[in-house]
Design a protein around this motif. Structure first.
Motif, PDB file in Angstrom:
ATOM      1  N   TYR A 310      12.703  -6.942  -2.118  1.00 49.33           N
ATOM      2  CA  TYR A 310      11.632  -5.982  -2.365  1.00 49.33           C
ATOM      3  C   TYR A 310      10.288  -6.667  -2.644  1.00 49.33           C
ATOM      4  CZ  TYR A 310      15.474  -2.671  -2.819  1.00 49.33           C
ATOM      5  OH  TYR A 310      16.583  -1.899  -2.585  1.00 49.33           O
ATOM      6  N   GLU A 355       4.305  -6.519 -10.089  1.00 49.93           N
ATOM      7  CA  GLU A 355       3.914  -5.136  -9.824  1.00 49.93           C
ATOM      8  C   GLU A 355       4.214  -4.750  -8.383  1.00 49.93           C
ATOM      9  OE1 GLU A 355       2.891  -2.921 -11.957  1.00 49.93           O
ATOM     10  OE2 GLU A 355       2.975  -4.321 -13.641  1.00 49.93           O
ATOM     11  N   ASP A 356       4.019  -5.677  -7.449  1.00 50.54           N
ATOM     12  CA  ASP A 356       4.325  -5.397  -6.047  1.00 50.54           C
ATOM     13  C   ASP A 356       5.811  -5.119  -5.865  1.00 50.54           C
ATOM     14  OD1 ASP A 356       3.794  -5.604  -3.031  1.00 50.54           O
ATOM     15  OD2 ASP A 356       5.245  -7.219  -3.345  1.00 50.54           O
ATOM     16  N   ILE A 358       7.935  -3.972  -8.127  1.00 51.86           N
ATOM     17  CA  ILE A 358       8.279  -2.695  -8.766  1.00 51.86           C
ATOM     18  C   ILE A 358       7.821  -1.529  -7.902  1.00 51.86           C
ATOM     19  CG2 ILE A 358       7.815  -1.241 -10.765  1.00 51.86           C
ATOM     20  CD1 ILE A 358       7.849  -3.675 -12.506  1.00 51.86           C
ATOM     21  N   ASP A 359       6.625  -1.626  -7.302  1.00 50.35           N
ATOM     22  CA  ASP A 359       6.136  -0.544  -6.431  1.00 50.35           C
ATOM     23  C   ASP A 359       7.055  -0.351  -5.235  1.00 50.35           C
ATOM     24  OD1 ASP A 359       4.013  -0.122  -8.119  1.00 50.35           O
ATOM     25  OD2 ASP A 359       2.619  -1.398  -6.993  1.00 50.35           O
ATOM     26  N   ASN A 360       7.470  -1.446  -4.622  1.00 57.27           N
ATOM     27  CA  ASN A 360       8.358  -1.342  -3.460  1.00 57.27           C
ATOM     28  C   ASN A 360       9.724  -0.781  -3.855  1.00 57.27           C
ATOM     29  OD1 ASN A 360       6.357  -2.477  -1.832  1.00 57.27           O
ATOM     30  ND2 ASN A 360       7.092  -4.567  -2.203  1.00 57.27           N
ATOM     31  N   GLN A 362      10.297   1.216  -6.397  1.00 58.83           N
ATOM     32  CA  GLN A 362      10.122   2.625  -6.731  1.00 58.83           C
ATOM     33  C   GLN A 362      10.081   3.485  -5.466  1.00 58.83           C
ATOM     34  OE1 GLN A 362       6.708   3.438  -9.163  1.00 58.83           O
ATOM     35  NE2 GLN A 362       6.985   5.651  -9.103  1.00 58.83           N
ATOM     36  N   LYS A 363       9.411   3.007  -4.434  1.00 54.97           N
ATOM     37  CA  LYS A 363       9.378   3.752  -3.169  1.00 54.97           C
ATOM     38  C   LYS A 363      10.784   3.870  -2.585  1.00 54.97           C
ATOM     39  CE  LYS A 363       4.661   2.350  -1.975  1.00 54.97           C
ATOM     40  NZ  LYS A 363       3.832   1.555  -1.027  1.00 54.97           N
ATOM     41  N   LYS A 379       4.533  11.821  -9.277  1.00 56.07           N
ATOM     42  CA  LYS A 379       4.200  10.838  -8.244  1.00 56.07           C
ATOM     43  C   LYS A 379       3.181   9.823  -8.734  1.00 56.07           C
ATOM     44  CE  LYS A 379       0.617  13.751  -6.136  1.00 56.07           C
ATOM     45  NZ  LYS A 379       0.202  14.427  -4.881  1.00 56.07           N
ATOM     46  N   ASP A 380       2.378  10.149  -9.735  1.00 56.90           N
ATOM     47  CA  ASP A 380       1.377   9.210 -10.246  1.00 56.90           C
ATOM     48  C   ASP A 380       1.881   8.434 -11.446  1.00 56.90           C
ATOM     49  OD1 ASP A 380      -0.381  10.054  -8.312  1.00 56.90           O
ATOM     50  OD2 ASP A 380      -1.221  11.638  -9.575  1.00 56.90           O
ATOM     51  N   ARG A 382       5.050   6.096 -13.313  1.00 62.76           N
ATOM     52  CA  ARG A 382       6.156   5.203 -12.998  1.00 62.76           C
ATOM     53  C   ARG A 382       7.343   5.541 -13.885  1.00 62.76           C
ATOM     54  NH1 ARG A 382       4.600  -0.900 -12.734  1.00 62.76           N
ATOM     55  NH2 ARG A 382       3.893  -0.190 -10.691  1.00 62.76           N
ATOM     56  N   THR A 432      10.833  -0.792 -16.522  1.00 57.63           N
ATOM     57  CA  THR A 432       9.416  -0.985 -16.216  1.00 57.63           C
ATOM     58  C   THR A 432       8.564  -1.151 -17.466  1.00 57.63           C
ATOM     59  OG1 THR A 432       9.076   1.410 -16.157  1.00 57.63           O
ATOM     60  CG2 THR A 432       9.646   0.322 -14.086  1.00 57.63           C
TER      61      THR A 432
END
Length: 818
Positions: A310, A355-356, A358-360, A362-363, A379-380, A382, A432
């Motif tokens: 990820y 952070e990158d 975690i974002d991936n 989460q998606k 959606k906004d 985490r 997170t």
């Protein structure tokens, strides 16, 4: 049922009643993974043997009666054949004679057979044991055999798991120590960078601010780094708030910070406001994530590989794991943690990389869950926890694919898919939340926080750090002595405040050597134990501010005698408060002094070994031997699985592969790339013998407590398995009966006290009534106003003058003048 002594017993193999019994919906006891049935207490064990002996006797009687009846049938058939061959006349005479004689014989037989029919009794089995000592010895043999099978089954189940190999294998212990040394050097280098950056800020005009909670006798810090290391800023807490994990909750205000026991003075005692210099560099920079509920069979490399999938910027640099949770007797019924699971921490090169990832992730979670995809209000934000699937295929695939050790096929036919290890996957949870906010903080008592201890503690902390730096090979320039000269050059070190030097040394010990100065003076073997608070060094201890003033007030309240007896050494700890007796003060100070003395002795021994000794001489030697065996096994395995043709080409000898290569070098690359799982299995066997010896000699094995069947009264009760050569579990049934007898006796005494109190109250009431009847309370003309006396009053309504009723006068109405 129960016997004449009042013992309750039953024959059920799995009892669900009592203390250790399970209820519907509860997690199965971890010990039942390694055994089929619980151990029997001595009383139930003896009852089972007695019942089995009775069954054996009954079975023997049935068999003996069957043989006797069979023999009688054979004799009767022979007699019938003789009668058929005789003459008719002789037969008639014989029959008449037999009739007359048979009548008399029948009477005699009935008389003889009638006695045993009325006096028939069941034979009792002989005693099982000759004496009480023989019974105890036989039960200990049964107990020991059960426990031995139990610990061996546990060993076979966990032999290939990473935590188990690190515990028993000298080579894995050695490798873990080497990895920890590398981390310690990197952390010392990060400390040097922080100090240089702080000094540059000071020279550029940045004025370091003094903490408002800092004691008055300490002036402004030399630089921001010195201020961030100060510990004498603790405030006295009064209570605590427990953290409760909820997997599906969204954080309304960002990542949660209540993942530990939060102090009521949280705005002043939280790590965000004090002692940031004691946090590890990757925690302070928020470049670390927490992985929860990791099963024991999952390795750090497997977690690293799953997270890398990820990452688009940079993958994590390393993963650190805490110790697995080993269930005990006390935690078997109270703890909600999953046995033999752990927490892990992945360290990223930067915050952006974390952070990158975690974002991936989460998606990916949102795409896999319709529930999250439809919730537009989230959606906004985490989520507090994310799911991560991990490939947990067996690291050491011990299979029978290589029947002859040279790639030959096994006796039975295997499918094509069996040439690869069966894939296994599990799910873990990514938090997170900020790791820094979850670091627990504790406030020391006034006894330990007294300024009179600062000078001596400073010398001890510097001595311990010097020894550990030398023993663990910290590079020159990054050691504590070098960092002190960097902060206080020239003669400034001599004039620096002892409290600042002590706090910097404590921060260095915690970050570099994972050492806890105020709580046991011990070092952790893995930074994961520090981050998860599984080791005392996980807690950051703040000294109580104005501790000397509190001590003086307490001494004045207790008087001069107490002050002379205690020597004003400090104040005891009651929870996290700072009040108590002189005995408590002496105990706390003595405990800390003993811990420091032991740490100084251990540091001296480690320093004498030198940096060449990683763990200890014995472990290092055993590790080198195993490493040599692994290299020999690797070379031999390569040779056994290569087939050389006459033209110099090499072929893979595995029956399911048989690929042909140009030469031996290409074949070896192929073996390491495609069949490395087979090599790992062979290399893993080099550790088995050493691990088994270490397991047999282990006094405190990390096995869950077993269940002992103590009858229907107490049910299944947990008991620890102890002992190295001959493991055994203590029979809790006699102690439980003692506790039960004490409880019954206490209840009987309570009832007797209640009955005596009721009898005394009744006697007092009767005495009071008797006195009242005898008019004991009246003396002379004295009248007790509280003494109620019943009096009869007769009312007579004769010759009463009744006043006639008068009519009300009418009011005159005033005339209005027009």
């Amino acid at each position: 049922g129960h016997d004449e002594d009042g013992h309750h017993y039953h024959n059920n193999k799995h009892s669900s009643s009592g203390r250790g019994g399970g209820f519907r919906g509860e997690r199965a006891d971890p010990s039942l993974r390694y055994v089929e049935q619980p151990l029997l207490c001595q009383f139930i064990w003896k009852k089972e043997l007695e019942e089995q002996a009775k069954k054996d006797i009954a079975t023997d009687e049935v068999a003996e009666n069957g043989d006797k009846e069979k023999k009688e049938d054979v004799e009767m058939s022979n007699d019938n054949n003789d009668h058929d061959e005789a003459d008719k006349n002789d037969a008639s005479k014989e029959i008449n004679s037999n009739d007359s004689n048979g009548a008399a014989a029948e009477g005699d037989n009935n008389a003889e057979e009638g006695v045993p029919s009325t006096e028939e009794t069941t034979p009792q089995p002989p005693p099982l044991f000759e004496s009480q000592e023989a019974e105890v010895e036989a039960y200990e043999e049964y107990n020991s055999k059960y426990c031995l099978d139990y610990v061996r089954e546990f060993f076979n189940k966990h032999i290939d798991e990473p935590w188990f190999r690190r515990r028993l294998s000298p080579l894995e212990t050695y490798r873990q120590a080497k990895k920890e040394r590398t981390r310690a050097n990197e952390e010392a280098a990060e400390l040097r960078k922080e100090i240089l950056q702080s000094l540059e800020d000071m020279q550029s005009g940045v004025i370091p601010k003094k903490d408002p909670d800092c004691p008055d006798y300490l002036g402004p810090p030399r630089c921001n780094f010195v201020g961030s290391c100060r510990l004498g800023v603790g405030n006295k807490p009064t209570s605590a708030i427990n953290y409760r994990r909820e997997y599906n909750n969204y954080d309304m205000d960002g990542p949660s910070s209540s993942q530990h026991l939060v102090l009521p003075e949280e705005d002043r005692n939280k790590i965000e406001h004090h002692a940031k210099g004691h946090l590890h560099s990757f925690v302070k920079s928020d470049a670390c994530i927490k992985i929860m509920d990791v099963p024991s069979q999952v390795s750090d490399d497997q977690l690293l590989a799953s997270l890398t999938g990820y990452c688009k910027i940079k993958p994590p640099s390393t993963v650190w794991s805490s110790s697995v949770f080993v269930p005990t007797v006390s935690s078997s019924r109270s703890s909600s943690r999953i046995p033999y699971h752990r927490e892990a921490y992945a360290v990223f090169p930067s915050t952006a990389a974390k952070e990158d990832m975690i974002d991936n992730l989460q998606k990916a979670n949102e795409d896999a869950s319709r529930h999250h995809r439809r919730e537009d209000r989230h959606k906004d934000r985490r989520p507090r926890f994310l799911d991560l699937e991990v490939d947990c295929t067996d690291i050491y695939g011990r299979r029978e694919l290589d029947a002859d050790g040279k790639g030959g096929a096994p006796p039975k036919k295997k499918k094509e898919d069996d040439s690869r290890l069966p894939s296994k996957r599990c799910k873990v949870f990514i938090s997170t939340a900020l790791i820094s906010s979850s670091q627990p903080v504790s406030v020391l008592s006034a006894a330990v926080s007294s300024r009179e201890r600062i000078s001596g503690d400073k010398e001890d902390a510097n001595t311990i750090s010097r020894a550990l730096d030398e023993a663990r090979g910290i590079e020159a320039g990054n050691r504590l002595s070098d960092l002190m000269l960097l902060l206080f050059p020239g003669n400034e070190l001599a004039s620096a405040d002892d409290e600042d030097i002590l706090d910097i040394a404590i921060a260095y010990l915690r970050r570099v050597h994972l050492f806890s100065f105020y709580n046991g003076c011990t070092s952790a073997t893995d930074v994961g134990d520090v981050l998860s608070d599984s080791h005392p060094s996980g807690t950051i201890h703040l000294r109580l501010r104005n501790a000397d003033e509190i001590l003086r007030k307490t001494a004045d309240e207790n008087g001069t005698a107490v002050m002379e007896e205690d020597g004003d050494d400090g104040e005891p700890e009651r929870g996290d408060t700072a009040v108590g007796s002189s005995a408590g003060r002496d105990m706390l100070v003595t405990r800390l002094n003993d811990s420091i003395a032991k740490a100084l002795e251990s540091a001296k021994i480690v320093e004498e070994r030198g940096p060449g000794c990683v763990v200890d001489e014995e472990t290092d030697m055993a590790a080198r031997d195993i490493e040599t065996s692994e290299q020999n096994i690797r070379e031999q395995w390569m040779q056994n699985h290569e087939i050389m043709d006459e033209d110099g080409r090499a072929r893979c000898s595995f029956h399911f592969c048989r690929k042909l290569f140009k030469d031996k070098a290409f074949l070896r690359k192929h073996l390491l790339k495609k069949h490395s799982d087979q090599l790992l299995a062979e290399r893993g066997k080099c550790h088995d013998g050493v691990m088994m010896v270490a397991w047999d000699n282990d006094e405190r094995r990390p096995v869950p407590p077993i269940l002992i069947d103590c009858g229907s009264k107490f049910g299944l009760v947990h008991s620890s398995v102890i002992g190295s050569g001959r493991p055994i579990a203590n029979d809790p049934e006699p102690d439980l009966w003692k506790e039960e007898e004490e409880r019954i006796a206490e209840e009987k005494r309570y009832q007797e006290r209640q009955a005596a109190a009721e009898a005394a109250a009744k006697a007092r009431e009767e005495d009071h009534q008797q006195r009242k009847e005898n008019n004991i309370f009246s003396k002379g003309n004295f009248v007790d106003v509280d003494d109620m006396v019943e009096e009869k009053v007769e009312l007579k309504f004769e010759n009463i003058d009744v006043v006639p009723a008068t009519k009300p006068k009418k009011k005159k109405r005033k005339k209005s003048l027009l």
